[in-house]
Design an enzyme around this catalytic site. Structure first.
Site, PDB file in Angstrom:
ATOM      1  CE  LYS A   1      34.725  36.529  42.941  1.00  0.00           C
ATOM      2  NZ  LYS A   1      33.389  36.404  42.369  1.00  0.00           N
ATOM      3  CB  THR A   2      36.660  41.261  42.267  1.00  0.00           C
ATOM      4  OG1 THR A   2      35.609  40.380  42.621  1.00  0.00           O
ATOM      5  CG2 THR A   2      36.721  41.888  41.040  1.00  0.00           C
TER       6      THR A   2
ATOM      7  CG  ASP B   1      33.958  36.423  38.494  1.00  0.00           C
ATOM      8  OD1 ASP B   1      34.512  35.624  39.418  1.00  0.00           O
ATOM      9  OD2 ASP B   1      33.214  37.499  38.581  1.00  0.00           O
ATOM     10  CD  GLU B   2      30.586  34.382  41.672  1.00  0.00           C
ATOM     11  OE1 GLU B   2      30.833  33.576  41.834  1.00  0.00           O
ATOM     12  OE2 GLU B   2      30.406  35.485  41.979  1.00  0.00           O
TER      13      GLU B   2
ATOM     14  CD  GLN C   1      30.773  32.243  48.045  1.00  0.00           C
ATOM     15  OE1 GLN C   1      30.167  33.395  47.934  1.00  0.00           O
ATOM     16  NE2 GLN C   1      31.970  32.834  48.237  1.00  0.00           N
TER      17      GLN C   1
ATOM     18  NE  ARG D   1      27.610  36.846  51.121  1.00  0.00           N
ATOM     19  CZ  ARG D   1      28.724  36.425  50.374  1.00  0.00           C
ATOM     20  NH1 ARG D   1      29.080  37.715  49.573  1.00  0.00           N
ATOM     21  NH2 ARG D   1      29.456  35.535  50.292  1.00  0.00           N
TER      22      ARG D   1
END
Length: 761
Positions: free
Chosen positions: A33-34, A217-218, A252, A632
């Site tokens: 994503k980043t 973002d997010e 998420q 994770r």
DNA sequence: CCTAACGCTCTTTTT
DNA sequence: GAGCGTTAGG
């Protein structure tokens, strides 16, 4: 450009190179994503589609903003200063500083963090003689924050009953007092900016014209106000609107409890007429069994945009599951397994232990400490939240804004200088009478020369005078001395650490000055004019100053530093640098990854948490939390639960988590015998089948601990009001014991066993 | 005015 | 079990 797009998979490539239209990128865990976000910005700039000044990138945390910036400067040979990259709050702060007059704020307005806000509210309630039993400060704080998070002022809140009308009234009072004292809470930063831009057309059009590309973002974590803010900033609906590139993952979304609204994702699709929806489903992080577990678990949620992660990595190791007899045994087991991993060559920092709530960390820490394994706990107290730092900051706040009563009260008698509750009460009365700040009220209460209060005023004034032309770090240094904070902690026996921290504050000020571009010679109390400042004419011939990227153009070093202290509470990592195992809540693990992950305390009532179990949406959020936890892990995943657990000083007996039953059998390896509890016959709810409970191991275990007369799980009972039911779970013991009892059509009740009139049947 | 003892509460967290 | 806020006593 070739190497910029090099190594992107087809979906990532498609996202990065989308045309300048609004787009929604559904980015699964570990899908890069980043990378997509940074490459998108770099690509837009490198191909000349936008200048750095035309880019606005918004994140939720300072950490994410910083990472975006570093990765971007590695990709681009240009100065990133022109771009606006920051948190919602940081960007709003910048806008409000530049346009403080239009926003109706004093130039030196100060930001309340949540602790400040709570004490502010307590003070408000006391000053207005409100019963804080009936109106708990925390309730009011939650009420105000959630109203603001929805973009609502007191007048706009729907007060449907007496209680709510009162809350609304207090909200109004709260805002008035904030205004009087020149302070702003976190939500206010956003709401004020939103109101400023919606009311001020020239300003709005200026920024709308400037930002051609807005990246978020997010996105699943945005609340209603942030979404409205984005719409306004982007000029949504107008043909020349900015292209909004929203990246998020509905699976998420774990912050609904603080106002985040996943619904913003579908609203965005609709209202921004999103033509480009791209799913990033290729996972580069986890082995097969781990990813399968995550996928199958999350499929139990009904409200999803739909997404399935895939990996090219093999199945890898199975997910290991362990039932422990107690929380202590659980911790010891984790340590044994972790030792094995370390022996296999894993660095300790690649092993994470996750838990649902902070209270669980103590037992694990104790075990790690006894085993002599270095560990690091995330989520403790932050640097700027330490008491001694808060005190020093309060002196500085008061010097920067004499009307900040919160700051005044924090330090007026600390270190003690003989100003007690009675004098302060008088002072507060006088302030109320003259409608002024406490500081200004001192002359009204016999603040004669020689009195303690007058001495305090003299202290603050003296500090202001002495430091007015000094650079920020020296200023901080001198305030720490003049306030006698330092000497106070020197005489205290446990004060060495605190003095160390105060010295660190001076360092933090130096670091801030050099990083944020405040020249060392800049006067501390007045903002320097700058050549970077952009001047514009608006329709009325007034001048608009564009709040450009560098803070020195819009505020003094002291004000900027104080904002920094509130907005970025600082690191909360203990002894960094050492190779240590990582302990944290599942929430704080979001965005991180580890070779090996332990998810602990997988028990009903704990994970999913009992406070979330009442509503289906609550359980779904807990399930997403579990999904975050699972994803994770790269190679190894361990799940554990315990038959008994100490919580709040009482022993609890929990059933194992329903989430364990929702994982694929073939990906799991039980290290302890798997006992099939009968109440998990269907997947609706762990409680539903409770009446079917017969003799079971947890109940037997309970009997070993408690005496023979005690109530036991599975016991049928009769209640005068609720009729017949069955005990599903017992928490606490002795006279504190309480039981969850399923009364069928009356539902699940939590009754105090020593009080409720129950009969065994 | 200051310190010590009791009693209440108690998810998750960033800004 | 621990931290905070209130209250009682010095």
């Amino acid at each position: 450009m070739q190497n910029l797009l090099h190594n992107l998979n087809p979906e990532q490539l498609a996202a990065v190179t989308l045309p300048a239209q609004s787009a929604l990128i559904l980015a699964g865990a570990g899908s890069g994503k980043t990378r997509v976000l940074t490459t998108r910005i770099a690509w837009l700039i490198q191909t000349g589609q936008v200048s750095p000044q035309g880019v606005l990138a918004v994140t939720f945390t300072n950490k994410a903003a910083k990472e975006l910036l570093t990765r971007l400067s590695a990709m681009l040979p240009i100065n990133t200063r022109g771009m606006w990259i920051g948190t919602f709050h940081g960007l709003c702060n910048r806008l409000l500083r530049a346009h403080h007059r239009d926003a109706g704020l004093p130039q030196t307005f100060q930001i309340l963090d949540s602790g400040d806000q709570l004490s502010f509210i307590k003070r408000l309630l006391k000053a207005n003689n409100i019963d804080d039993e009936k109106f708990p400060p925390k309730t009011l704080m939650y009420f105000i924050n959630s109203a603001k998070d929805q973009g609502l002022r007191a007048a706009q809140v729907d007060a449907y009953d007496e209680f709510n009308r009162k809350l609304v009234g207090l909200y109004d009072l709260y805002d008035a007092q904030c205004q009087r004292e020149g302070v702003v809470d976190f939500a206010e930063l956003l709401l004020r900016t939103y109101e400023l831009l919606s009311r001020n057309q020239p300003l709005r059009e200026h920024y709308q014209a400037r930002f051609k590309h807005i990246l978020v973002d997010e996105f699943q974590d945005t609340n209603d106000l942030q979404y409205k803010w984005l719409k306004l900033m982007a000029g949504a609906g107008s043909s020349r609107g900015a292209a909004v590139f929203a990246v998020g993952d509905d699976d998420q979304s774990i912050y609904a409890f603080r106002g985040a609204n996943v619904g913003n994702m579908s609203a965005f699709e609709r209202e921004f007429e999103v033509q480009n929806l791209i799913k990033l489903e290729q996972n580069y992080r986890s082995h097969g069994h781990i990813l399968d577990s995550a996928n199958i678990l999350i499929a139990n949620n009904s409200k999803r945009l739909g997404k399935n992660l895939r990996t090219d990595a093999g199945h890898g190791e199975p997910v290991r599951v362990m039932e422990a007899s107690s929380d202590i045994q659980e911790a010891n087991w984790i340590i044994e397994e972790a030792k094995n991993l370390i022996r296999e060559g894993l660095p300790r920092s690649e092993i994470a232990i996750l838990y649902r709530s902070n209270a669980q960390s103590r037992v694990i820490e104790h075990a790690l400490f006894s085993a002599n394994i270095p560990y690091r706990v995330y989520g403790g107290q932050r640097f700027f939240e330490r008491a001694e730092i808060k005190h020093a900051i309060a002196y500085l706040q008061l010097m920067d804004n004499l009307h900040n009563d919160s700051a005044f009260l924090r330090v007026v008698n600390f270190p003690t200088r003989g100003i007690g509750a009675r004098s302060l009460e008088q002072l507060q009365d006088a302030a109320k009478q003259h409608a002024c700040s406490l500081y200004a009220a001192v002359p009204y209460v016999g603040g004669k020369a020689g009195s303690s209060l007058a001495a305090f005023i003299k202290l603050i004034e003296g500090a202001r005078f002495e430091t007015q032309y000094l650079p920020l770090p020296e200023m901080v240094q001198i305030v720490i001395e003049l306030s006698t904070l330092k000497t106070h902690y020197q005489t205290e026996k446990e004060g060495a650490d605190r003095i160390e921290n105060l010295d660190q504050l001076v360092n933090a000020a130096s670091l801030f000055v050099s990083e944020e571009g405040f020249g060392k010679d800049a006067p501390a109390l007045t903002g320097p004019a700058s050549a970077n400042t952009v001047l514009l004419e608006n329709g009325d011939g007034n001048v608009i100053i564009d709040a450009d990227a560098a803070l020195p153009t819009v505020m003094s070093p002291l004000s900027a530093f104080l904002s920094h202290a509130s907005l970025e509470a600082g690191d909360n990592q203990a002894q960094a640098g050492q190779d240590a195992m990582q302990l944290m809540t599942v929430h704080s693990a979001k965005g991180l990854e580890f070779d090996a992950v332990f998810i602990t305390g997988l028990e009903e009532g704990l994970f999913p948490h009992e406070n979330s179990a009442q509503e289906e949406s609550g359980v779904e959020e807990e399930r997403r939390l579990m999904y975050v936890a699972i994803t994770r892990a790269r190679q190894r995943l361990y799940l554990s639960f315990s038959q008994t657990r100490m919580l709040h000083g009482q022993t609890r007996y929990n059933m194992r988590s329903r989430f364990l039953e929702e994982l694929p059998e073939e990906s799991l390896k039980w290290l302890s015998p798997k006992i099939q509890p009968q109440w998990f016959g269907n997947k609706k709810s762990a409680w539903d089948d409770a009446p079917a409970v017969g003799a079971n191991r947890i109940a037997q275990n309970f009997n070993q601990v408690a005496d023979a007369n005690a109530w036991r799980i599975g016991q049928g009972v009769a209640h005068p009001k609720f009729g017949e039911g069955v005990i599903v779970n017992i928490e606490g013991s002795g006279t504190n014991a309480r039981a969850h009892i399923n009364f069928g059509k009356f539902g699940m009740k939590l009754l105090d066993l020593s009080i409720a009139k129950l009969e065994k049947i």
